[in-house]
Design a protein around this motif. Structure first.
Motif, mmCIF file in Angstrom:
data_model
loop_
_atom_site.group_PDB
_atom_site.id
_atom_site.type_symbol
_atom_site.label_atom_id
_atom_site.label_comp_id
_atom_site.label_asym_id
_atom_site.label_seq_id
_atom_site.Cartn_x
_atom_site.Cartn_y
_atom_site.Cartn_z
ATOM 1 N N GLU A 92 1.490 -0.866 -0.857
ATOM 2 C CA GLU A 92 1.673 -0.815 0.595
ATOM 3 C C GLU A 92 2.666 0.282 0.980
ATOM 4 O O GLU A 92 2.414 1.066 1.895
ATOM 5 N N THR A 95 1.156 3.684 0.458
ATOM 6 C CA THR A 95 0.174 3.934 1.522
ATOM 7 C C THR A 95 0.891 4.411 2.777
ATOM 8 O O THR A 95 0.471 5.383 3.420
ATOM 9 N N ARG A 96 1.995 3.753 3.116
ATOM 10 C CA ARG A 96 2.789 4.159 4.293
ATOM 11 C C ARG A 96 3.362 5.561 4.122
ATOM 12 O O ARG A 96 3.465 6.318 5.080
ATOM 13 N N ASP A 102 -2.994 4.238 6.660
ATOM 14 C CA ASP A 102 -2.433 3.086 7.367
ATOM 15 C C ASP A 102 -2.336 1.925 6.383
ATOM 16 O O ASP A 102 -3.360 1.441 5.880
ATOM 17 N N ALA A 103 -1.124 1.476 6.119
ATOM 18 C CA ALA A 103 -0.891 0.406 5.146
ATOM 19 C C ALA A 103 -1.535 -0.915 5.572
ATOM 20 O O ALA A 103 -1.717 -1.809 4.742
ATOM 21 N N ASP A 104 -1.886 -1.053 6.849
ATOM 22 C CA ASP A 104 -2.540 -2.275 7.319
ATOM 23 C C ASP A 104 -4.050 -2.259 7.081
ATOM 24 O O ASP A 104 -4.717 -3.274 7.294
ATOM 25 N N ARG A 109 -5.448 1.116 1.487
ATOM 26 C CA ARG A 109 -4.760 0.599 0.288
ATOM 27 C C ARG A 109 -5.660 0.754 -0.946
ATOM 28 O O ARG A 109 -5.184 1.068 -2.024
#
Length: 151
Positions: A92, A95-96, A102-104, A109
């Motif tokens: 996560e 990814t950020r 976007d980590a969401d 991911r």
């Protein structure tokens, strides 16, 4: 650096460290049980790799690598390369850290996991510092690199 394949034995890893070099860039780093039969034994980077495997801190950030991966995967690996010796992050966080991801988003991911699993130069791009992701190195090598750095 000369183009070619180079290999040196590592007693710590109980394997060889094998480099593929093109021009001035390392394009592959692997950990075979037996090296390619045409691999040469002498490469300037082996001195640093041996020292690292003996506990000398080195992030290999200055070693030129040649990544032949899709652009989005290359961006992930370039960010992974910024994770310092003895530090670790999760998928996560990586990814950020990667621009445009976007980590969401599950898809982003997964892209990070895929990039790490397909890393052609593990150790030089330290995917072993991402704690919840696959590595381009075999599992036993990844664990030894993590242990070496106290992760």
């Amino acid at each position: 650096m000369d183009a070619g394949i180079y290999a040196t034995e590592s007693t710590y890893l109980e394997r060889y460290v094998q480099l593929g070099v093109a021009g001035d860039r390392v394009i592959s780093l692997s950990f075979p049980k037996d090296p390619d039969e045409d691999a040469e034994a002498d490469h300037p980077l082996f001195e640093r790799i041996t020292a690292y495997l003996e506990g000398v801190e080195d992030d290999f950030a200055d070693v030129p690598v040649g990544l032949t991966l899709p652009t989005d995967q290359r961006a992930v690996l370039e960010k992974a390369r910024e994770i310092g010796y003895g530090e670790q992050v999760g998928v996560e966080a990586l990814t950020r850290m990667t621009p445009g991801l976007d980590a969401d988003e599950d898809e982003d991911r997964q892209l990070v996991r895929t990039a790490l699993a397909e890393n052609p130069v593990p150790m030089l791009i330290p995917d072993h510092r991402v704690r919840d992701a696959p590595s381009g190195a075999p599992a036993d090598v990844e664990q030894k690199l993590r242990s070496l750095e106290g992760l």
